[in-house]
Motif scaffolding. Structure first.
Motif, PDB file in Angstrom:
ATOM      1  N   ASP A   1     -37.375   2.203  -5.393  1.00 48.59           N
ATOM      2  CA  ASP A   1     -38.493   3.141  -5.208  1.00 48.59           C
ATOM      3  C   ASP A   1     -38.013   4.462  -4.616  1.00 48.59           C
ATOM      4  N   GLU A   2     -37.114   4.392  -3.638  1.00 45.40           N
ATOM      5  CA  GLU A   2     -36.560   5.613  -3.066  1.00 45.40           C
ATOM      6  C   GLU A   2     -35.751   6.375  -4.113  1.00 45.40           C
TER       7      GLU A   2
ATOM      8  N   THR B   1     -26.503   7.968  -5.589  1.00 46.19           N
ATOM      9  CA  THR B   1     -25.795   6.695  -5.474  1.00 46.19           C
ATOM     10  C   THR B   1     -26.377   5.850  -4.353  1.00 46.19           C
ATOM     11  N   ASP B   2     -26.137   4.559  -4.439  1.00 49.15           N
ATOM     12  CA  ASP B   2     -26.635   3.661  -3.414  1.00 49.15           C
ATOM     13  C   ASP B   2     -25.935   3.931  -2.086  1.00 49.15           C
ATOM     14  N   PHE B   3     -26.693   3.787  -1.026  1.00 50.05           N
ATOM     15  CA  PHE B   3     -26.223   4.089   0.326  1.00 50.05           C
ATOM     16  C   PHE B   3     -25.382   2.941   0.867  1.00 50.05           C
ATOM     17  N   ASP B   4     -24.344   3.291   1.610  1.00 48.35           N
ATOM     18  CA  ASP B   4     -23.593   2.337   2.417  1.00 48.35           C
ATOM     19  C   ASP B   4     -23.119   3.081   3.645  1.00 48.35           C
ATOM     20  N   GLN B   5     -22.794   2.331   4.675  1.00 46.27           N
ATOM     21  CA  GLN B   5     -22.457   2.944   5.961  1.00 46.27           C
ATOM     22  C   GLN B   5     -21.255   3.865   5.913  1.00 46.27           C
ATOM     23  N   ASN B   6     -20.327   3.674   4.981  1.00 45.17           N
ATOM     24  CA  ASN B   6     -19.135   4.530   4.963  1.00 45.17           C
ATOM     25  C   ASN B   6     -19.271   5.737   4.034  1.00 45.17           C
TER      26      ASN B   6
ATOM     27  N   LEU C   1     -36.218   6.364  -7.377  1.00 43.38           N
ATOM     28  CA  LEU C   1     -37.170   6.989  -8.304  1.00 43.38           C
ATOM     29  C   LEU C   1     -37.799   8.240  -7.702  1.00 43.38           C
ATOM     30  N   GLU C   2     -38.170   8.185  -6.430  1.00 44.88           N
ATOM     31  CA  GLU C   2     -38.741   9.354  -5.750  1.00 44.88           C
ATOM     32  C   GLU C   2     -37.752  10.515  -5.715  1.00 44.88           C
ATOM     33  N   LYS C   3     -36.514  10.214  -5.373  1.00 48.10           N
ATOM     34  CA  LYS C   3     -35.500  11.267  -5.271  1.00 48.10           C
ATOM     35  C   LYS C   3     -35.150  11.839  -6.639  1.00 48.10           C
ATOM     36  N   ILE C   4     -35.110  10.996  -7.645  1.00 43.27           N
ATOM     37  CA  ILE C   4     -34.868  11.486  -9.004  1.00 43.27           C
ATOM     38  C   ILE C   4     -35.955  12.485  -9.385  1.00 43.27           C
ATOM     39  N   GLN C   5     -37.196  12.102  -9.179  1.00 47.00           N
ATOM     40  CA  GLN C   5     -38.302  12.986  -9.549  1.00 47.00           C
ATOM     41  C   GLN C   5     -38.237  14.301  -8.774  1.00 47.00           C
ATOM     42  N   TYR C   6     -37.947  14.216  -7.488  1.00 45.37           N
ATOM     43  CA  TYR C   6     -37.839  15.424  -6.680  1.00 45.37           C
ATOM     44  C   TYR C   6     -36.752  16.344  -7.229  1.00 45.37           C
ATOM     45  N   LEU C   7     -35.582  15.795  -7.498  1.00 44.41           N
ATOM     46  CA  LEU C   7     -34.468  16.615  -7.980  1.00 44.41           C
ATOM     47  C   LEU C   7     -34.726  17.197  -9.362  1.00 44.41           C
ATOM     48  N   LEU C   8     -35.382  16.441 -10.210  1.00 44.52           N
ATOM     49  CA  LEU C   8     -35.714  16.971 -11.537  1.00 44.52           C
ATOM     50  C   LEU C   8     -36.765  18.079 -11.434  1.00 44.52           C
ATOM     51  N   ASP C   9     -37.630  17.986 -10.433  1.00 49.99           N
ATOM     52  CA  ASP C   9     -38.654  19.022 -10.209  1.00 49.99           C
ATOM     53  C   ASP C   9     -38.117  20.230  -9.442  1.00 49.99           C
ATOM     54  N   HIS C  10     -37.001  20.067  -8.763  1.00 47.19           N
ATOM     55  CA  HIS C  10     -36.415  21.138  -7.936  1.00 47.19           C
ATOM     56  C   HIS C  10     -34.985  21.402  -8.400  1.00 47.19           C
ATOM     57  N   ASN C  11     -34.878  22.056  -9.521  1.00 46.67           N
ATOM     58  CA  ASN C  11     -33.589  22.279 -10.167  1.00 46.67           C
ATOM     59  C   ASN C  11     -32.597  23.019  -9.278  1.00 46.67           C
TER      60      ASN C  11
ATOM     61  N   PRO D   1     -24.191  13.034   2.779  1.00 44.71           N
ATOM     62  CA  PRO D   1     -25.441  12.703   2.103  1.00 44.71           C
ATOM     63  C   PRO D   1     -26.464  13.826   2.230  1.00 44.71           C
ATOM     64  N   ASP D   2     -27.198  14.038   1.162  1.00 45.27           N
ATOM     65  CA  ASP D   2     -28.246  15.060   1.048  1.00 45.27           C
ATOM     66  C   ASP D   2     -27.716  16.488   0.999  1.00 45.27           C
ATOM     67  N   GLU D   3     -26.393  16.650   1.068  1.00 43.64           N
ATOM     68  CA  GLU D   3     -25.789  17.971   0.913  1.00 43.64           C
ATOM     69  C   GLU D   3     -24.822  18.009  -0.261  1.00 43.64           C
ATOM     70  N   GLU D   4     -24.017  16.939  -0.406  1.00 41.06           N
ATOM     71  CA  GLU D   4     -23.012  16.883  -1.475  1.00 41.06           C
ATOM     72  C   GLU D   4     -23.327  15.794  -2.501  1.00 41.06           C
ATOM     73  N   ILE D   5     -24.092  14.815  -2.092  1.00 41.02           N
ATOM     74  CA  ILE D   5     -24.605  13.752  -2.964  1.00 41.02           C
ATOM     75  C   ILE D   5     -25.964  13.343  -2.426  1.00 41.02           C
ATOM     76  N   ILE D   6     -26.675  12.551  -3.212  1.00 40.29           N
ATOM     77  CA  ILE D   6     -27.956  11.985  -2.778  1.00 40.29           C
ATOM     78  C   ILE D   6     -27.783  10.470  -2.731  1.00 40.29           C
ATOM     79  N   THR D   7     -28.327   9.844  -1.700  1.00 40.96           N
ATOM     80  CA  THR D   7     -28.250   8.387  -1.590  1.00 40.96           C
ATOM     81  C   THR D   7     -29.652   7.781  -1.613  1.00 40.96           C
ATOM     82  N   TYR D   8     -29.685   6.511  -1.973  1.00 41.21           N
ATOM     83  CA  TYR D   8     -30.935   5.749  -1.972  1.00 41.21           C
ATOM     84  C   TYR D   8     -30.651   4.354  -1.421  1.00 41.21           C
ATOM     85  N   GLN D   9     -31.710   3.717  -0.904  1.00 38.79           N
ATOM     86  CA  GLN D   9     -31.579   2.351  -0.393  1.00 38.79           C
ATOM     87  C   GLN D   9     -32.480   1.367  -1.124  1.00 38.79           C
TER      88      GLN D   9
END
Length: 188
Positions: A140-141, A117-122, A143-153, A129-137
């Motif tokens: 491009d970020e 999900t998109d990042f916000d300060q709250n 897309l990178e995180k999607i690829q990483y997660l799909l490669d690291h099941n 973040p990065d433990e229970e959900i993944i955020t992006y800003q």
């Protein structure tokens, strides 16, 4: 409906989006439309979309541009089953949301999907973040995180499980009712 994702075989969809495409909605939704368009151009995302009938800015609906990857919106138990059967699901908050944590945040994590999900300060007040959900800003970020997660099941499944447990523990109807009651009592 809520149940842990038991194994990899039960997950039908590697990457999903469920919600409004932004097409035919207010101009504020242009960012969402362009974001989803880029996701469709660069990933195998499957989307279940609500789309308006016309749009002053964009000439084509996402469902017309990517007909093999876009489906009509689903609601209720059908939508929850899509989320339950998603390894990774994307969330994009509306610009008028204010603080983050829309309903899809809790639906996706509650059903056991790994949420990006998109990042916000709250956001850290709701999930780690990065433990229970993944955020992006940025796209491009994302897309990178999607690829990483799909490669690291294993990492993806670990985050999905942690997000689901957090939702079940802290973001449930009982706790929300107590929170609402507390706010009402403060007003009275």
């Amino acid at each position: 409906i809520i149940d842990s994702q038991q194994n990899n075989e039960s997950i039908k969809y590697p990457l999903t989006f469920v919600g409004s495409s932004g097409y035919g909605f207010h101009e504020l939704h242009t960012r969402r439309f362009l974001f989803l368009k880029k996701l469709h151009e660069n990933t195998s995302i499957l989307s279940w979309l609500t789309e308006g009938s016309n749009d002053k800015i964009h000439s084509s609906k996402l469902s017309d541009l990517f007909s093999s990857k876009c489906f009509p919106a689903m609601y209720g138990s059908t939508m929850y089953n899509i989320l339950k059967n998603s390894r990774l699901t994307v969330n994009i908050h509306s610009p008028q949301c204010g603080l983050y944590g829309n309903i899809r945040t809790f639906e996706a994590t509650g059903m056991g999907a790994c949420l990006i999900t998109d990042f916000d300060q709250n956001i850290s007040e709701i999930f780690e973040p990065d433990e229970e959900i993944i955020t992006y800003q940025s796209i491009d970020e994302c897309l990178e995180k999607i690829q990483y997660l799909l490669d690291h099941n294993d990492t993806c499944l670990q985050i999905a499980k942690a997000g689901q447990m957090r939702t079940i523990k802290d973001h449930n109807i009982e706790k929300r009712c107590l929170q609402i009651d507390h706010e009402i009592q403060n007003i009275l």
